[in-house]
Design an enzyme around this catalytic site. Structure first.
Site, PDB file in Angstrom:
ATOM      1  N   HIS A  56      70.445  60.287 146.319  1.00 36.19           N
ATOM      2  CA  HIS A  56      70.034  60.096 144.919  1.00 36.19           C
ATOM      3  C   HIS A  56      71.061  60.674 143.948  1.00 36.19           C
ATOM      4  O   HIS A  56      70.765  60.812 142.753  1.00 36.19           O
ATOM      5  CB  HIS A  56      68.696  60.791 144.666  1.00 36.19           C
ATOM      6  N   HIS A 218      64.045  55.282 147.211  1.00 35.51           N
ATOM      7  CA  HIS A 218      64.413  55.471 148.615  1.00 35.51           C
ATOM      8  C   HIS A 218      64.802  54.152 149.266  1.00 35.51           C
ATOM      9  O   HIS A 218      64.630  53.971 150.464  1.00 35.51           O
ATOM     10  CB  HIS A 218      63.271  56.135 149.383  1.00 35.51           C
TER      11      HIS A 218
END
Ligand SMILES: Nc1ncnc2c1ncn2[C@@H]1O[C@H](COP(=O)(O)OP(=O)(O)O)[C@@H](O)[C@H]1O
Ligand SMILES: Nc1ncnc2c1ncn2[C@@H]1O[C@H](COP(=O)(O)OP(=O)(O)O)[C@@H](O)[C@H]1O
Ligand SMILES: [Mg+2]
Ligand SMILES: [Mg+2]
Ligand SMILES: [Mg+2]
Ligand SMILES: [Mg+2]
Lengths: 332, 210, 332, 210
Positions: A56, A218
């Site tokens: 991320h 994700h």
């Protein structure tokens, strides 16, 4: 799989080594894989930590530094970190005033942070946790895992970090984080999937004329798959559910955050921002602050997310407060 | 005589081997309704567990499983790390100092482990999680362990597989799959699949003992 | 083609509208498509402008602001801007002390900037130009178009902008820019191609096990196609020609810049940075400053470039000087 | 009587039409050895030129071409903008105020335009650019324009096409293609291709006149 990596199992460790070398003026990287503010622990200051799976970036490691996080715990790619990391980070940043855990609402993150918090409390460290769950794509319900924590996390870390830097106590910092959570909403979409290095192939297949609406961070598919649409339509599709959920109303001041998922050029994010500004203007909502760029990503996924935070003078002041991290820097 | 720590160690080795073999399959299942890491996570954890086994083989079963639990918690992450970790921690705690473990002890221990998972994850039956595979498996073992351990273990493994398949059509209410809403229906749950592999390993290694 | 755009022909205009809305505190966007520092012209300050095709964001528009560029001229995607833009920008930033044009070495950029410079001089504006040509992948020769201007441009704009901000005169600012050009070298590689919106399909096809070494910043294929390699090998392949070209020697202090081409996650750029630091350390070269991120891109292309600038105390001081732009900000 | 501004306007319209038709082809050629925009650039420029034509049709040829040059410079960008822009500016300047344009004037004007391109771009023959198509074309026109304009225009178009094809095997030394080094060999040059389209348009529209 085409990536600038060596062994898939080493990508997180090697990237952290790079972070340590590139940002030695701001952070240090310690075992077991925690990114700690260089001058931590700061006596009397509430420590603020967060963590989550890697992939991320710049979140969370890129937000460690003065005025934001005291430490970040990066797990394997898209896998919540282990309690050992959060325990070590909590110990490393504890300056006697307690430590706040900012946790994104995912079953794994919650459980691993809770285990760490228990162990830290057993050592006499005052630990509080706030869960960020701002993704309006997921219906909120007591019977499910609830909403995901997405873009709002970045804003919470900046604002809460600023308050902790000013010397606010643990209860105040926790209440502030809850206030951000109560006033922030997000939604994301994807044009492409992404490839988890250790998995070696894209998480999902998608047609050239399709997109996923209501994704998390994700690389997972979203709530629904739709026909590809122009940027203006996509911006509408993300902004409308966000605006209606809080709801944001005429006269509100907001921080408008257009985030790239990692593989979308800045050029396109500004096309989205332009339309978002038009939509908000049409609703009488004022953009008092904004953030445009790749801040909470899903590896190389193409797509974007929109986050709106309802502001008041306190939140504006804390957003504007000095921050000095690898990924966010101003006022210093 | 009861089940030895060596028997349990063999079962854990078999579980580790089969997780390694199923790594891609579990990750593929998690790609469909999760984030494509369940096989990677479990393999990372069981690989770490495997390293501890030689030194634990000759000790108490309780100590063995507690170490397995701690190792999984410290290496797996995600949802499955704390869940499987707690499962083995509670199992080890239930077996305690016992030198001689009976089939009934095993059944009680696995129930304690399952209770730990439910306590931590708050999943109910039909939420489409590993709990839906483990619950019928533990019940089958409780029902028949004392009468005929080998048969009960076989029934438990079958019950786990049945539970795993029963929930495939369901919409997930816990874990990442729940974010997909209706789209999660029709996909096999990764955690229920790894849980079934666990009970199959127990069947194949403990069946001879007890 | 999967992009967050509306009509391909409108992407640049719409993105500029977004930039104007998002960064009104720093810049203004004027016709014909120029991004101008909000407080320009500043009397007595040398104006510094640059420009080039769009698709390289944040370069150049993201570098307009205090301590860097006074204006940027974005052309169509990958197409050098037209003289009208550079003339308008030169007029907009001229504070009586003259204007420096920082031009990347591409035939089109050179010719369009030259035409604009002539028109500006005809209006009595003192205009100087410096050409950046730092790409070691292209052999330097009098008989060809010479080396491309790539990553070194970002560093030149920062350093030269700082000097102009301090009040240096046009001759000094020009000499400084030439000094940066003389001490900077770059090389880039691509894992994937990219798609020019108006073209609608990828500029080149490439196999899953192939990469392009020696690319520029326009999505073009590179000097040669090679089998895909681990990040460490790729970093060697880029760093070695750069180090040998200047050459950079033991004892040198450098600014190490690892740049993403747009579609490569930050995680991977840090893996590359880690290896680059190791290589430089092995050669006795000290990294005094560094920059890691997506600063000069080719739309959504996956890949990276490495730029090394040999530093002295003057360059370090000017690099550290305050800068306040949408994409680079510190010291303010 | 000579060639009228209406004839030239028709030729420019034909050029604009064919650039539009060749937009994808030119961009594809530029994808191979450039940056995939030549067709887009030329089409953008000639579309802008087309808008000016109606108002210029009735004026002097010199004024027409000067406006075309200015328009291309202001709308095309890239390398081809200044190059084609200068070409037409110089052509217009050469024709000057002349009300009556002869085939010889056209040849002289095109030579002046070509000199402008070479002066600006510094390309030599065999550098693999538009110059390699334009040079033989202009020479053919100079050789035969006065004797038989239509035949000379046809020869010029053929010479341009021949030049375009002759340099395909060469390694580019100017423009973006030069960055590819050896890899540029074997690819047709986009600019030489658009230049050939220009001379074919002149052939098809001016051939009838003069
Ligand atoms: N609350 C819960 N209770 C029990 N099991 C759960 C819960 N949430 C998720 N699981 C199980 O965990 C599995 C996913 O594990 P894994 O992919 O390793 O973690 P993550 O979802 O964090 O990526 C699911 O397939 C499900 O069986
Ligand atoms: N120095 C030069 N002299 C003459 N023609 C040139 C020169 N450089 C490039 N060209 C021509 O320009 C063409 C490319 O034009 P275009 O793609 O529109 O511009 P750019 O290369 O800036 O993208 C090449 O095919 C070549 O024929
Ligand atoms: Mg996970
Ligand atoms: Mg998972
Ligand atoms: Mg171009
Ligand atoms: Mg081109």
């Amino acid at each position: 799989m085409k990536k600038l990596i060596n062994l898939p199992d080493n990508v997180v460790d090697e990237a952290l080594a790079g972070v340590a070398l590139a940002h030695a003026d701001l952070v240090r990287v310690e075992s077991p894989n925690i990114v700690v503010r260089k001058d931590a622990p700061r006596q009397g200051k509430v420590g603020v930590i967060s963590g989550g799976g890697s992939g991320h970036e710049p979140m969370h490691g890129g937000f460690v530094g003065r005025g934001m996080l005291d430490a970040a715990c990066p797990g394997a790619v898209f896998t919540s970190p282990v309690p050992d990391q959060m325990l070590a980070a909590t110990q490393a940043v504890n300056g006697g005033a307690g430590v706040l855990h900012i946790v994104k609402n995912y079953t794994g993150d919650i459980m691993n942070f809770e285990l760490a918090a228990e162990l830290a409390r057993a050592e006499g460290i005052d630990v509080e946790a706030v869960v960020i769950a701002d993704d309006v794509a997921v219906k909120d319900s007591l019977y499910t895992a609830g909403r995901r924590g997405v873009g709002g996390t970045v804003l919470a870390e900046k604002i809460v970090g600023a308050a902790a830097e000013e010397g606010a106590d643990l209860a105040t910092v926790k209440a502030l984080c809850e206030k951000v959570q109560d006033n922030v909403r997000s939604m994301g979409m994807a044009l492409t999937s992404c490839t988890v290095p250790a998995a070696g192939k894209p998480t999902f297949d998608i047609g050239d004329d399709e997109m996923e609406i209501g994704i998390g961070i994700h690389g997972e598919p979203g709530r629904e798959r739709r026909k590809l649409a122009p940027a203006d339509e996509i911006t509408e599709a993300l902004a409308t559910p966000i605006l209606d959920d809080l709801p944001f109303q005429s006269g509100d001041r907001v921080l408008a955050f257009v985030n790239g998922m990692g593989g979308t050029p800045l050029l396109e994010l500004y096309v989205v921002y332009r339309k978002l500004a038009e939509i908000l203007d049409g609703r009488g909502v004022t953009i008092a602050r904004n953030l445009v760029g790749n801040y909470i990503t899903s590896l190389e996924m193409a797509g974007c997310s929109i986050t709106l935070l309802k502001l008041d003078d306190e939140l504006i002041r804390l957003w504007d407060a000095p921050v000095n991290t690898p990924a966010l820097r101003w006022g210093v | 005589m009861g089940i030895t720590t060596a028997d349990f160690t063999a079962a854990l080795e078999t579980f580790a081997d089969r997780i390694r073999d199923a790594r891609e399959e579990l990750t593929a299942l998690d790609s469909a309704i999760g984030d494509a890491d369940h096989g990677i996570n479990m393999d990372r954890g069981m690989t770490a567990v495997r390293e501890h086994l030689p030194t634990l083989r000759d000790g108490q079963a309780g100590a063995l499983f507690k170490q397995v639990g701690r190792t999984l918690i410290s290496t797996v992450g995600g949802a499955s790390g704390p869940l499987y970790g707690t499962f083995f921690l509670r199992l080890g705690t239930a077996l305690g100092e016992a030198e001689d473990v009976s089939p009934a002890d095993v059944a009680r221990g696995l129930r304690a482990g399952l209770d730990g998972i439910v306590g931590l994850g708050k999943a109910n039956l039909d939420d489409k999680t590993m709990v839906d595979a483990m619950t019928p498996a533990v019940e089958a073992l409780e029902a028949g362990a004392e009468a005929d351990f080998a048969t009960a273990l076989a029934a438990a493994a079958d019950a786990a597989a049945a539970g795993r398949d029963r929930i495939t059509p369901l919409v997930a209410r816990k874990g990442r799959a729940s974010y997909l809403g209706e789209r999660s229906a029709g996909h096999q749950d990764p955690g229920a699949t790894s849980a079934t592999i666990l009970f199959e390993a127990l069947r194949d290694q403990l069946g001879r003992a007890g």
